[in-house]
Design an enzyme around this catalytic site. Structure first.
Site, PDB file in Angstrom:
ATOM      1  CE  LYS A  71       1.019   1.600   4.751  1.00 34.21           C
ATOM      2  NZ  LYS A  71       1.515   0.435   3.986  1.00 34.21           N
TER       3      LYS A  71
ATOM      4  CB  THR B  13      -0.919   0.010   1.236  1.00 32.87           C
ATOM      5  OG1 THR B  13      -1.761  -1.144   1.198  1.00 32.87           O
ATOM      6  CG2 THR B  13      -1.782   1.261   1.251  1.00 32.87           C
TER       7      THR B  13
ATOM      8  CE  LYS C 123      -5.501  -1.285   0.909  1.00 35.16           C
ATOM      9  NZ  LYS C 123      -4.195  -1.924   1.055  1.00 35.16           N
TER      10      LYS C 123
END
Length: 293
Positions: A240, A94, A172
C-alpha cells in the site's frame, strides 16, 4: 483540546488511543468492530451515543487503512457534519498527498467551520505503543497549535510539513520511499550472502556496524535470517505505502525507479500468499529467485 473521538482501533490506533487515555484525555472510541469499542470502553473510554460525543468533541483523530475508509467515516457516516464548530479533523492514516488534499477540500465544501490537519505518522506499532512516533503535520497554524498537546503524547518527533493538506502526506511518502527501498536492499544483500554460503548472523552484525548500515537493516536484518515469527509491519502494508509513493511520484512527474522496483518486490511477495507475513520476509522472494525457496 481534551475531548477526542478516536476512529480506528487497529494495531496503531489502539495503542495511540490508549496513550491518550492514560495522559488524561477524554477518549470516545470508534471502530467497525464493536467488540473493540466495548473493550476500550471497559478500559476507561467514554461510551454512549456517538453523535452526541461528536457534537461535543474538540477533535476527531482518524487512524484507518486508506483514503476510502477516511471518506466513509467523514461523509458516509456523517462524522464531518456532526462535529462541533471549530473542531479539528486530525487525519493520521497513510494516504496519498492528492487524496489528503482532496479530502480536505471535500470537508470544506460541507463545513467551512472545521479544521483539517494532515498528520501521518512513522514508527510502526512499537512507536505507537511507546508514544515515540514521528508525526509529520500540515494545516492551519491555529489547528496545529491546538493539536500540539495530542501530538506530544503520541510522538517524540513532531515536524511541521507545511500549512496545506497534502504536505504532511508528501513527507510521509518520501519517508516510505526510503523505508521500502532500504528493506528491499537489505533483503537483496542478505540473500546474496546466503547464496554464497556466508554466516548470516556475522554478516548482519558486520553490516550493522559499517557504512552500509541503515535503520531498516538493523531492525529487519535479524528477522530476515530467522523463520517468520512476530509481525511488526506486514508485507501488504508496504504494498500500500509504496503504491502511494509511486502514485505521488506520478502526480508530480518525479523519476523514482528504485521505489518502483521495491514496490514490485513487495507485490510479488504478496501475490505469492505472503502478504500477512512480517515485511522482513520479502527476502523469501529473493530466495525463490535464487533457487533457495
Amino acid at each position: 483540546m481534551k475531548k477526542l473521538i478516536v476512529a480506528g482501533l487497529g494495531s496503531m490506533g489502539w495503542p495511540m488511543a490508549s496513550n491518550l487515555l492514560g495522559a488524561g484525555f477524554d477518549i470516545t472510541p470508534y471502530d467497525v468492530d464493536t467488540k473493540k469499542v466495548e473493550q476500550f470502553e471497559r478500559l476507561g473510554g467514554t461510551g454512549g451515543e456517538l453523535s452526541t460525543h461528536l457534537a461535543e468533541a474538540d477533535g476527531l483523530l482518524i487512524m484507518v487503512v486508506n483514503a476510502e475508509q477516511v471518506r466513509s467515516l467523514l461523509f458516509d457516516k456523517g462524522m464531518a457534519e456532526k462535529l462541533k464548530q471549530g473542531a479539528c479533523i486530525v487525519q493520521m492514516s497513510t494516504v496519498s498527498p492528492g487524496d489528503s488534499a482532496q479530502i480536505s477540500r471535500e470537508v470544506r465544501a460541507i463545513r467551512e467551520d472545521l479544521y483539517y490537519v494532515d498528520a501521518p505518522v512513522s514508527g510502526g506499532v512499537v512507536g505507537a505503543e511507546q508514544g515515540s512516533l514521528t508525526i509529520m503535520c500540515a494545516g492551519n497554524p491555529d489547528a496545529l497549535a491546538a493539536c500540539r498537546s495530542v501530538f506530544e503524547v503520541l510522538g517524540s518527533s513532531i515536524f511541521q510539513a507545511g500549512y496545506s493538506a497534502g504536505q504532511g502526506s508528501a513527507f510521509k511518502a518520501v519517508n516510505q520511499l526510503l523505508c521500502g527501498v532500504h528493506i528491499a536492499a537489505a533483503a537483496e544483500a542478505l540473500a546474496l550472502a546466503e547464496k554464497n554460503g556466508l554466516d548470516l548472523e556475522v554478516m548482519v552484525e558486520m553490516l550493522g556496524g559499517s557504512a552500509a548500515s541503515s535503520w531498516m537493516l538493523k531492525d529487519r536484518g535479524p528477522r530476515m535470517i530467522l523463520p517468520p515469527d512476530d509481525i511488526t509491519s506486514m508485507v501488504d502494508i508496504f504494498c500500500k505505502d509504496l503504491g502511494i509513493v509511486c502514485d505521488a511520484a506520478k502526480q508530480s512527474r518525479s523519476y523514482t525507479p528504485l521505489a518502483s522496483a521495491a514496490y514490485q518486490l513487495f507485490v510479488a511477495s504478496s501475490e505469492r500468499g505472503e502478504g500477512k507475513l512480517d515485511d522482513s520476509q520479502v527476502i523469501r522472494t529473493y530466495r525463490l529467485l535464487n533457487g533457495k525457496g
